[in-house]
Design a protein around this motif. Structure first.
Motif, PDB file in Angstrom:
ATOM      1  N   LEU A  13       0.822  -1.204   0.000  1.00  0.00           N
ATOM      2  CA  LEU A  13       0.000   0.000   0.000  1.00  0.00           C
ATOM      3  C   LEU A  13       0.864   1.266   0.000  1.00  0.00           C
ATOM      4  O   LEU A  13       0.513   2.259  -0.637  1.00  0.00           O
ATOM      5  CB  LEU A  13      -0.951  -0.003   1.195  1.00  0.00           C
ATOM      6  CG  LEU A  13      -2.022  -1.083   1.174  1.00  0.00           C
ATOM      7  CD1 LEU A  13      -2.779  -1.107   2.496  1.00  0.00           C
ATOM      8  CD2 LEU A  13      -2.970  -0.897   0.015  1.00  0.00           C
ATOM      9  N   ASP A  14       1.988   1.229   0.699  1.00  0.00           N
ATOM     10  CA  ASP A  14       2.894   2.382   0.740  1.00  0.00           C
ATOM     11  C   ASP A  14       3.479   2.693  -0.637  1.00  0.00           C
ATOM     12  O   ASP A  14       3.719   3.854  -0.967  1.00  0.00           O
ATOM     13  CB  ASP A  14       4.031   2.150   1.734  1.00  0.00           C
ATOM     14  CG  ASP A  14       3.571   2.249   3.178  1.00  0.00           C
ATOM     15  OD1 ASP A  14       2.490   2.821   3.434  1.00  0.00           O
ATOM     16  OD2 ASP A  14       4.296   1.740   4.060  1.00  0.00           O
ATOM     17  N   ILE A  15       3.688   1.663  -1.439  1.00  0.00           N
ATOM     18  CA  ILE A  15       4.251   1.857  -2.782  1.00  0.00           C
ATOM     19  C   ILE A  15       3.350   2.761  -3.624  1.00  0.00           C
ATOM     20  O   ILE A  15       3.830   3.581  -4.399  1.00  0.00           O
ATOM     21  CB  ILE A  15       4.436   0.496  -3.493  1.00  0.00           C
ATOM     22  CG1 ILE A  15       5.593  -0.273  -2.858  1.00  0.00           C
ATOM     23  CG2 ILE A  15       4.669   0.669  -4.983  1.00  0.00           C
ATOM     24  CD1 ILE A  15       5.689  -1.713  -3.320  1.00  0.00           C
ATOM     25  N   TYR A  16       2.051   2.633  -3.455  1.00  0.00           N
ATOM     26  CA  TYR A  16       1.113   3.379  -4.294  1.00  0.00           C
ATOM     27  C   TYR A  16       0.788   4.775  -3.773  1.00  0.00           C
ATOM     28  O   TYR A  16       0.088   5.528  -4.437  1.00  0.00           O
ATOM     29  CB  TYR A  16      -0.181   2.577  -4.495  1.00  0.00           C
ATOM     30  CG  TYR A  16       0.017   1.453  -5.467  1.00  0.00           C
ATOM     31  CD1 TYR A  16       0.023   1.694  -6.829  1.00  0.00           C
ATOM     32  CD2 TYR A  16       0.236   0.159  -5.029  1.00  0.00           C
ATOM     33  CE1 TYR A  16       0.232   0.670  -7.729  1.00  0.00           C
ATOM     34  CE2 TYR A  16       0.448  -0.869  -5.919  1.00  0.00           C
ATOM     35  CZ  TYR A  16       0.442  -0.613  -7.274  1.00  0.00           C
ATOM     36  OH  TYR A  16       0.655  -1.626  -8.166  1.00  0.00           O
ATOM     37  N   TYR A  17       1.295   5.136  -2.612  1.00  0.00           N
ATOM     38  CA  TYR A  17       1.062   6.493  -2.104  1.00  0.00           C
ATOM     39  C   TYR A  17       1.815   7.482  -2.989  1.00  0.00           C
ATOM     40  O   TYR A  17       3.012   7.363  -3.201  1.00  0.00           O
ATOM     41  CB  TYR A  17       1.529   6.630  -0.651  1.00  0.00           C
ATOM     42  CG  TYR A  17       1.300   8.018  -0.118  1.00  0.00           C
ATOM     43  CD1 TYR A  17       0.054   8.381   0.380  1.00  0.00           C
ATOM     44  CD2 TYR A  17       2.295   8.973  -0.140  1.00  0.00           C
ATOM     45  CE1 TYR A  17      -0.187   9.657   0.854  1.00  0.00           C
ATOM     46  CE2 TYR A  17       2.073  10.257   0.331  1.00  0.00           C
ATOM     47  CZ  TYR A  17       0.836  10.594   0.824  1.00  0.00           C
ATOM     48  OH  TYR A  17       0.596  11.863   1.279  1.00  0.00           O
ATOM     49  N   GLY A  18       1.097   8.431  -3.561  1.00  0.00           N
ATOM     50  CA  GLY A  18       1.699   9.433  -4.442  1.00  0.00           C
ATOM     51  C   GLY A  18       2.116   8.895  -5.797  1.00  0.00           C
ATOM     52  O   GLY A  18       2.735   9.596  -6.584  1.00  0.00           O
ATOM     53  N   TYR A  19       1.759   7.670  -6.096  1.00  0.00           N
ATOM     54  CA  TYR A  19       2.139   7.033  -7.360  1.00  0.00           C
ATOM     55  C   TYR A  19       1.471   7.711  -8.552  1.00  0.00           C
ATOM     56  O   TYR A  19       2.058   7.845  -9.604  1.00  0.00           O
ATOM     57  CB  TYR A  19       1.769   5.551  -7.301  1.00  0.00           C
ATOM     58  CG  TYR A  19       2.079   4.766  -8.547  1.00  0.00           C
ATOM     59  CD1 TYR A  19       3.380   4.378  -8.838  1.00  0.00           C
ATOM     60  CD2 TYR A  19       1.070   4.402  -9.441  1.00  0.00           C
ATOM     61  CE1 TYR A  19       3.671   3.655  -9.983  1.00  0.00           C
ATOM     62  CE2 TYR A  19       1.352   3.682 -10.580  1.00  0.00           C
ATOM     63  CZ  TYR A  19       2.648   3.313 -10.844  1.00  0.00           C
ATOM     64  OH  TYR A  19       2.936   2.594 -11.979  1.00  0.00           O
ATOM     65  N   SER A  20       0.243   8.137  -8.363  1.00  0.00           N
ATOM     66  CA  SER A  20      -0.506   8.758  -9.457  1.00  0.00           C
ATOM     67  C   SER A  20      -1.278   9.956  -8.935  1.00  0.00           C
ATOM     68  O   SER A  20      -1.797   9.933  -7.822  1.00  0.00           O
ATOM     69  CB  SER A  20      -1.483   7.747 -10.065  1.00  0.00           C
ATOM     70  OG  SER A  20      -2.335   8.371 -11.001  1.00  0.00           O
TER      71      SER A  20
END
Length: 131
Positions: free
Chosen positions: A72-79
């Motif tokens: 879940l942390d990987i996708y924070y601010g990803y898009s």
């Protein structure tokens, strides 16, 4: 006679020009509208593909709590389309989200996104509920 001929030519020119300009404006509006529809549809399909990939990963792998948190942390601010990343709720009302996320929901089990997530095969929003 000359005034009548010139007046007639002016009226014909005005009418024809008005018709041409109106048709061109309508075609431009239709083209612009269709382009916007195509862009929105493309944006939506791109987001749904991302959501489906995350959903498939979550459903097909047995992630420990730590690995799930890292995921879940990987996708924070990803898009820019989902800057808070993805968030998940379990049936006990626990909200799983990126560590930096400000997402909160006081009445999670009664929230629209949670209840719709329980009844849909595909995503309809950014949230996803697991059971």
């Amino acid at each position: 006679m000359m005034v009548i001929v010139i007046s007639t030519l002016i009226i014909i020119s005005y009418t024809k020009s008005k018709s041409i300009i109106t048709n061109s404006a309508n075609q431009l509006l239709e083209t612009s509208s269709q382009k916007q529809v195509d862009q929105i549809e493309s944006w939506l399909n791109e987001n749904l593909a991302s959501f489906k990939a995350v959903k498939t990963t979550l459903e097909t792998s047995s992630l420990s709590d730590d690995k799930l948190q890292n995921y879940l942390d990987i996708y924070y601010g990803y898009s820019n389309n989902y800057p808070e990343g993805f968030y998940i709720a379990d049936e006990s009302g626990k909200l799983l989200k990126a560590t930096k996320s400000n997402k909160s929901d006081k009445n999670l089990l009664n929230s629209v996104w949670y209840n719709e997530g329980l009844t849909r095969v595909n995503f309809r929003g950014y949230g996803y509920s697991i059971k």
